[in-house]
Design a protein around this motif. Structure first.
Motif, PDB file in Angstrom:
ATOM      1  N   THR A   1      18.778 -15.795  18.453  1.00  0.00           N
ATOM      2  CA  THR A   1      19.869 -16.765  18.381  1.00  0.00           C
ATOM      3  C   THR A   1      21.135 -16.157  18.970  1.00  0.00           C
ATOM      4  O   THR A   1      21.615 -15.126  18.496  1.00  0.00           O
ATOM      5  CB  THR A   1      20.129 -17.185  16.926  1.00  0.00           C
ATOM      6  OG1 THR A   1      18.933 -17.739  16.366  1.00  0.00           O
ATOM      7  CG2 THR A   1      21.227 -18.244  16.869  1.00  0.00           C
TER       8      THR A   1
ATOM      9  N   GLY B   1      24.859 -20.289  19.106  1.00  0.00           N
ATOM     10  CA  GLY B   1      23.871 -21.060  18.365  1.00  0.00           C
ATOM     11  C   GLY B   1      22.602 -21.375  19.124  1.00  0.00           C
ATOM     12  O   GLY B   1      21.629 -21.844  18.532  1.00  0.00           O
ATOM     13  N   ARG B   2      22.576 -21.128  20.433  1.00  0.00           N
ATOM     14  CA  ARG B   2      21.360 -21.387  21.193  1.00  0.00           C
ATOM     15  C   ARG B   2      20.263 -20.405  20.795  1.00  0.00           C
ATOM     16  O   ARG B   2      20.515 -19.218  20.610  1.00  0.00           O
ATOM     17  CB  ARG B   2      21.621 -21.268  22.697  1.00  0.00           C
ATOM     18  CG  ARG B   2      22.332 -22.463  23.299  1.00  0.00           C
ATOM     19  CD  ARG B   2      22.397 -22.328  24.816  1.00  0.00           C
ATOM     20  NE  ARG B   2      23.343 -21.303  25.220  1.00  0.00           N
ATOM     21  CZ  ARG B   2      23.127 -20.431  26.188  1.00  0.00           C
ATOM     22  NH1 ARG B   2      21.962 -20.430  26.839  1.00  0.00           N
ATOM     23  NH2 ARG B   2      24.045 -19.542  26.514  1.00  0.00           N
ATOM     24  N   VAL B   3      19.033 -20.902  20.691  1.00  0.00           N
ATOM     25  CA  VAL B   3      17.879 -20.062  20.387  1.00  0.00           C
ATOM     26  C   VAL B   3      17.079 -19.885  21.676  1.00  0.00           C
ATOM     27  O   VAL B   3      16.690 -20.868  22.319  1.00  0.00           O
ATOM     28  CB  VAL B   3      17.013 -20.677  19.284  1.00  0.00           C
ATOM     29  CG1 VAL B   3      15.805 -19.786  18.993  1.00  0.00           C
ATOM     30  CG2 VAL B   3      17.832 -20.878  18.004  1.00  0.00           C
TER      31      VAL B   3
ATOM     32  N   ARG C   1      12.031 -14.653  19.477  1.00  0.00           N
ATOM     33  CA  ARG C   1      13.126 -15.611  19.638  1.00  0.00           C
ATOM     34  C   ARG C   1      14.406 -14.976  19.119  1.00  0.00           C
ATOM     35  O   ARG C   1      14.403 -14.174  18.180  1.00  0.00           O
ATOM     36  CB  ARG C   1      12.838 -16.897  18.871  1.00  0.00           C
ATOM     37  CG  ARG C   1      11.557 -17.600  19.295  1.00  0.00           C
ATOM     38  CD  ARG C   1      11.728 -18.331  20.611  1.00  0.00           C
ATOM     39  NE  ARG C   1      12.423 -19.602  20.445  1.00  0.00           N
ATOM     40  CZ  ARG C   1      12.858 -20.354  21.456  1.00  0.00           C
ATOM     41  NH1 ARG C   1      12.678 -19.940  22.709  1.00  0.00           N
ATOM     42  NH2 ARG C   1      13.462 -21.498  21.229  1.00  0.00           N
TER      43      ARG C   1
END
Length: 218
Positions: A195, A199-201, A193
Motif C-alpha cells: 500500500t 492509499g493505492r495498493v 502487495r
C-alpha cells in the motif's frame, strides 16, 4: 564508491563533509552525488519537488499534502543550489532550519557534486530496515540510481547499524529494479502487495542488501 568530497582539487564551500556526521544528521558521498540530512526547508522542498512529477508519482504515490503540484514551482525549487552555496539569498520561509524528529525516517537530500544542483533524495526507516529513493527528472537515465541505492546501503550498514536493508518496487518499475541490482541488492521474499502512502495498493517485488558487520557513525 568515492567517499571524499574533493571537487576540482578542493572541498566545495559551505556543504557538509562526508565523515563529519552529528547526532541525527548524516552525510556521505558517491562518485557523483553528495547526500546529507536537510539543513533547512529549502533542502526539504527541493527533495519533494524532485519526485512530484507524474512519472515519479506513478511509482511513489506520495501523500497529497507532500506533493509540489505546480510544475513551475518545482522547476524554480530545483534551480536553487543548497542555501548559501550559490550566493543567492534564500526566502525567509525556506531558510528556516530543518530539525529531524526523533521518530522520523532518515531522509537525505542529494545534490550533484559537479554543479551542486539538487538531484533527489534517499529515505531509510531504521526500525523496519526499509529504504526508498528518487531522482529529479533531469538526473534520470544516467546511472545515478545505482549510486543512490549504494549510498542507501552504506547509510544503513555504516550509519544506522543495520545488517540488512530492504527496498520494494513494482514489477514494472524496471529502472529502479535495475538500479537496485547494480547497487548489489538481490531478490528477497516479501508481501506480494504493497500500500502506497496515497492509499493505492500495488504489486510488489522486494530486494535486500546484507553485510556481516554493521556500525553506527556516532
Amino acid at each position: 564508491m568515492v567517499w571524499s568530497l574533493i571537487r576540482r582539487g578542493r572541498t566545495a564551500p559551505g556543504l557538509p563533509v562526508p565523515g563529519r556526521c552529528a547526532p541525527g544528521r548524516h552525510v556521505l558521498a558517491t562518485a557523483r552525488l553528495l547526500l546529507f540530512t536537510p539543513r533547512n526547508r529549502l533542502d526539504v522542498a527541493a527533495a519533494l519537488a524532485a519526485c512530484a512529477d507524474a512519472e515519479a508519482q506513478r511509482w511513489l504515490g506520495t501523500q497529497a499534502d507532500e506533493v509540489v503540484p505546480d510544475p513551475g514551482t518545482r522547476r524554480t525549487l530545483l534551480r536553487w543550489r543548497p542555501a548559501g552555496d550559490d550566493g543567492r539569498r534564500v526566502p525567509r520561509h525556506l531558510a528556516e532550519p530543518f530539525a529531524p524528529g526523533p521518530d522520523d525516517p532518515m531522509i537525505l537530500v542529494c545534490v550533484r557534486r559537479s554543479d551542486l544542483s539538487y538531484a533527489g533524495a534517499l529515505e531509510l526507516e531504521p526500525r523496519s530496515g526499509e529504504m526508498g529513493g528518487w531522482l529529479a527528472p533531469g538526473c534520470r537515465g544516467q546511472g545515478l540510481g545505482a549510486e543512490l541505492f549504494r549510498a542507501g546501503a552504506a547509510l544503513a550498514h555504516t550509519h544506522a547499524g543495520l545488517t540488512t536493508v530492504r527496498a520494494g518496487a513494482e514489477p514494472g518499475n524496471t529502472a529502479s529494479r535495475r538500479s537496485l541490482a547494480r547497487a548489489g541488492f538481490v531478490r528477497d521474499q516479501g508481501p506480494l502487495r504493497h500500500t502506497l502512502p496515497d492509499g493505492r495498493v500495488v504489486d510488489a517485488v522486494w530486494h535486500r542488501h546484507d553485510t556481516v558487520t554493521a556500525s553506527r557513525c556516532l
